[in-house]
Design a protein around this motif. Structure first.
Motif, PDB file in Angstrom:
ATOM      1  N   TRP A 205       2.492  57.962 -22.344  1.00  0.00           N
ATOM      2  CA  TRP A 205       3.372  57.497 -23.410  1.00  0.00           C
ATOM      3  C   TRP A 205       3.588  55.988 -23.331  1.00  0.00           C
ATOM      4  O   TRP A 205       3.630  55.419 -22.238  1.00  0.00           O
ATOM      5  N   ALA A 206       3.750  55.362 -24.483  1.00  0.00           N
ATOM      6  CA  ALA A 206       4.021  53.924 -24.541  1.00  0.00           C
ATOM      7  C   ALA A 206       5.375  53.635 -23.912  1.00  0.00           C
ATOM      8  O   ALA A 206       6.337  54.383 -24.094  1.00  0.00           O
ATOM      9  N   GLU A 207       5.430  52.538 -23.168  1.00  0.00           N
ATOM     10  CA  GLU A 207       6.660  52.092 -22.517  1.00  0.00           C
ATOM     11  C   GLU A 207       6.904  50.628 -22.855  1.00  0.00           C
ATOM     12  O   GLU A 207       5.981  49.904 -23.212  1.00  0.00           O
ATOM     13  N   ALA A 208       8.134  50.227 -22.734  1.00  0.00           N
ATOM     14  CA  ALA A 208       8.526  48.822 -22.882  1.00  0.00           C
ATOM     15  C   ALA A 208       9.464  48.487 -21.738  1.00  0.00           C
ATOM     16  O   ALA A 208      10.025  49.385 -21.102  1.00  0.00           O
ATOM     17  N   SER A 209       9.640  47.206 -21.475  1.00  0.00           N
ATOM     18  CA  SER A 209      10.561  46.756 -20.433  1.00  0.00           C
ATOM     19  C   SER A 209      11.619  45.856 -21.040  1.00  0.00           C
ATOM     20  O   SER A 209      11.314  45.036 -21.917  1.00  0.00           O
ATOM     21  N   ASP A 210      12.859  46.010 -20.546  1.00  0.00           N
ATOM     22  CA  ASP A 210      13.933  45.148 -21.036  1.00  0.00           C
ATOM     23  C   ASP A 210      13.879  43.799 -20.316  1.00  0.00           C
ATOM     24  O   ASP A 210      12.973  43.542 -19.515  1.00  0.00           O
ATOM     25  N   ASP A 211      14.832  42.926 -20.583  1.00  0.00           N
ATOM     26  CA  ASP A 211      14.850  41.582 -20.005  1.00  0.00           C
ATOM     27  C   ASP A 211      14.957  41.587 -18.479  1.00  0.00           C
ATOM     28  O   ASP A 211      14.608  40.609 -17.831  1.00  0.00           O
ATOM     29  N   ASN A 212      15.451  42.693 -17.913  1.00  0.00           N
ATOM     30  CA  ASN A 212      15.587  42.812 -16.463  1.00  0.00           C
ATOM     31  C   ASN A 212      14.412  43.552 -15.828  1.00  0.00           C
ATOM     32  O   ASN A 212      14.448  43.862 -14.644  1.00  0.00           O
ATOM     33  N   GLY A 213      13.401  43.879 -16.631  1.00  0.00           N
ATOM     34  CA  GLY A 213      12.234  44.577 -16.125  1.00  0.00           C
ATOM     35  C   GLY A 213      12.389  46.079 -16.037  1.00  0.00           C
ATOM     36  O   GLY A 213      11.520  46.777 -15.531  1.00  0.00           O
ATOM     37  N   LYS A 214      13.510  46.604 -16.527  1.00  0.00           N
ATOM     38  CA  LYS A 214      13.734  48.050 -16.503  1.00  0.00           C
ATOM     39  C   LYS A 214      12.905  48.703 -17.607  1.00  0.00           C
ATOM     40  O   LYS A 214      12.942  48.265 -18.750  1.00  0.00           O
ATOM     41  N   LYS A 215      12.153  49.733 -17.250  1.00  0.00           N
ATOM     42  CA  LYS A 215      11.261  50.392 -18.201  1.00  0.00           C
ATOM     43  C   LYS A 215      11.995  51.389 -19.078  1.00  0.00           C
ATOM     44  O   LYS A 215      12.992  51.982 -18.667  1.00  0.00           O
ATOM     45  N   GLY A 216      11.422  51.599 -20.273  1.00  0.00           N
ATOM     46  CA  GLY A 216      11.951  52.585 -21.195  1.00  0.00           C
ATOM     47  C   GLY A 216      10.833  53.254 -21.974  1.00  0.00           C
ATOM     48  O   GLY A 216       9.826  52.620 -22.302  1.00  0.00           O
ATOM     49  N   LEU A 217      10.994  54.534 -22.241  1.00  0.00           N
ATOM     50  CA  LEU A 217      10.104  55.287 -23.114  1.00  0.00           C
ATOM     51  C   LEU A 217      10.365  54.822 -24.542  1.00  0.00           C
ATOM     52  O   LEU A 217      11.507  54.857 -25.000  1.00  0.00           O
ATOM     53  N   VAL A 218       9.323  54.407 -25.244  1.00  0.00           N
ATOM     54  CA  VAL A 218       9.492  53.866 -26.598  1.00  0.00           C
ATOM     55  C   VAL A 218       9.442  55.003 -27.616  1.00  0.00           C
ATOM     56  O   VAL A 218       8.514  55.814 -27.598  1.00  0.00           O
ATOM     57  N   VAL A 219      10.444  55.056 -28.496  1.00  0.00           N
ATOM     58  CA  VAL A 219      10.530  56.113 -29.513  1.00  0.00           C
ATOM     59  C   VAL A 219      10.939  55.544 -30.868  1.00  0.00           C
ATOM     60  O   VAL A 219      11.577  54.497 -30.951  1.00  0.00           O
ATOM     61  N   TRP A 220      10.541  56.289 -31.905  1.00  0.00           N
ATOM     62  CA  TRP A 220      10.856  55.944 -33.291  1.00  0.00           C
ATOM     63  C   TRP A 220      11.393  57.181 -33.993  1.00  0.00           C
ATOM     64  O   TRP A 220      11.185  58.301 -33.538  1.00  0.00           O
ATOM     65  N   PRO A 221      12.028  56.987 -35.168  1.00  0.00           N
ATOM     66  CA  PRO A 221      12.578  58.133 -35.891  1.00  0.00           C
ATOM     67  C   PRO A 221      11.549  58.892 -36.719  1.00  0.00           C
ATOM     68  O   PRO A 221      11.834  59.987 -37.193  1.00  0.00           O
ATOM     69  N   ASP A 222      10.342  58.312 -36.902  1.00  0.00           N
ATOM     70  CA  ASP A 222       9.343  58.970 -37.742  1.00  0.00           C
ATOM     71  C   ASP A 222       7.949  58.441 -37.415  1.00  0.00           C
ATOM     72  O   ASP A 222       7.792  57.437 -36.718  1.00  0.00           O
ATOM     73  N   GLU A 223       6.973  59.144 -37.923  1.00  0.00           N
ATOM     74  CA  GLU A 223       5.581  58.785 -37.664  1.00  0.00           C
ATOM     75  C   GLU A 223       5.220  57.427 -38.246  1.00  0.00           C
ATOM     76  O   GLU A 223       4.488  56.646 -37.629  1.00  0.00           O
ATOM     77  N   GLN A 224       5.730  57.115 -39.431  1.00  0.00           N
ATOM     78  CA  GLN A 224       5.393  55.846 -40.099  1.00  0.00           C
ATOM     79  C   GLN A 224       5.737  54.637 -39.242  1.00  0.00           C
ATOM     80  O   GLN A 224       4.933  53.724 -39.101  1.00  0.00           O
ATOM     81  N   HIS A 225       6.934  54.630 -38.712  1.00  0.00           N
ATOM     82  CA  HIS A 225       7.371  53.475 -37.926  1.00  0.00           C
ATOM     83  C   HIS A 225       6.650  53.403 -36.588  1.00  0.00           C
ATOM     84  O   HIS A 225       6.362  52.317 -36.098  1.00  0.00           O
ATOM     85  N   ALA A 226       6.344  54.554 -35.997  1.00  0.00           N
ATOM     86  CA  ALA A 226       5.560  54.554 -34.764  1.00  0.00           C
ATOM     87  C   ALA A 226       4.173  53.975 -35.045  1.00  0.00           C
ATOM     88  O   ALA A 226       3.682  53.118 -34.304  1.00  0.00           O
ATOM     89  N   ARG A 227       3.551  54.412 -36.127  1.00  0.00           N
ATOM     90  CA  ARG A 227       2.210  53.933 -36.489  1.00  0.00           C
ATOM     91  C   ARG A 227       2.220  52.426 -36.756  1.00  0.00           C
ATOM     92  O   ARG A 227       1.290  51.714 -36.409  1.00  0.00           O
ATOM     93  N   LEU A 228       3.281  51.941 -37.356  1.00  0.00           N
ATOM     94  CA  LEU A 228       3.411  50.517 -37.667  1.00  0.00           C
ATOM     95  C   LEU A 228       3.359  49.662 -36.394  1.00  0.00           C
ATOM     96  O   LEU A 228       2.917  48.520 -36.424  1.00  0.00           O
ATOM     97  N   CYS A 229       3.791  50.233 -35.287  1.00  0.00           N
ATOM     98  CA  CYS A 229       3.827  49.490 -34.015  1.00  0.00           C
ATOM     99  C   CYS A 229       2.641  49.790 -33.106  1.00  0.00           C
ATOM    100  O   CYS A 229       2.586  49.296 -31.979  1.00  0.00           O
ATOM    101  N   ALA A 230       1.701  50.592 -33.564  1.00  0.00           N
ATOM    102  CA  ALA A 230       0.518  50.912 -32.762  1.00  0.00           C
ATOM    103  C   ALA A 230      -0.486  49.762 -32.861  1.00  0.00           C
ATOM    104  O   ALA A 230      -1.590  49.910 -33.375  1.00  0.00           O
TER     105      ALA A 230
END
Length: 119
Positions: A39-64
Motif C-alpha cells: 500500500w502507498a504510504e506517506a510521511s509527515d514532517d517528523n518522518g512518521k509514516k501513514g497509510l494513504v487513503v482517499w474517500p473514492d476511487e477518482q481521488h485515489a487515481r488522481l494521485c497515482a
C-alpha cells in the motif's frame, strides 16, 4: 473519469478534506488506497509514516502519479479497516494519511481516532 461534482474537493483545506472523507466513507462504507506490491504510504514532517487513503476511487487515481505512478486504486471495506487495519496500524506505530491531493499533502490522523469518527 473525474466528475465536476468532486472537482472542488481537491481545493479544500486539509481539515475540510478530512470532514469530506469522514462523511463520504461513512456513506459508502469503503475507503480507497493505492496498491502495488504493498500500500502507498506517506510521511509527515517528523518522518512518521501513514497509510494513504482517499474517500473514492477518482481521488485515489488522481494521485497515482510520481512515486505512486505504478500503484492502482484499491477499495478497502470500512468494516475491514475498523476490525483489522486499525489495530495493525497502531501496532506498527503508523498514522492514517487522509486525502492528499496533487496540490496538498494528507492530513495525518491517529487510526483509533479515525475509527471512532467513522463508526
Amino acid at each position: 473519469m473525474f466528475s465536476s461534482k468532486n472537482a472542488g474537493m481537491v481545493d479544500l483545506s486539509g481539515p475540510d478534506r478530512l470532514q469530506v472523507f469522514i462523511r463520504k466513507v461513512s456513506e459508502t462504507q469503503e475507503l480507497w488506497g493505492l496498491y502495488v506490491d504493498g500500500w502507498a504510504e506517506a510521511s509527515d514532517d517528523n518522518g512518521k509514516k501513514g497509510l494513504v487513503v482517499w474517500p473514492d476511487e477518482q481521488h485515489a487515481r488522481l494521485c497515482a502519479t510520481d512515486k505512486w505512478r505504478q500503484h492502482a486504486p484499491k477499495a478497502i471495506k470500512l468494516s475491514s479497516f475498523n476490525e483489522r487495519w486499525v489495530d495493525k496500524l497502531t501496532r506498527m506505530r503508523m498514522k492514517v494519511a487522509v486525502f492528499p491531493t496533487p496540490f496538498d499533502g494528507p492530513v495525518f490522523v491517529d487510526a483509533v481516532a479515525l475509527r471512532a469518527e467513522l463508526l
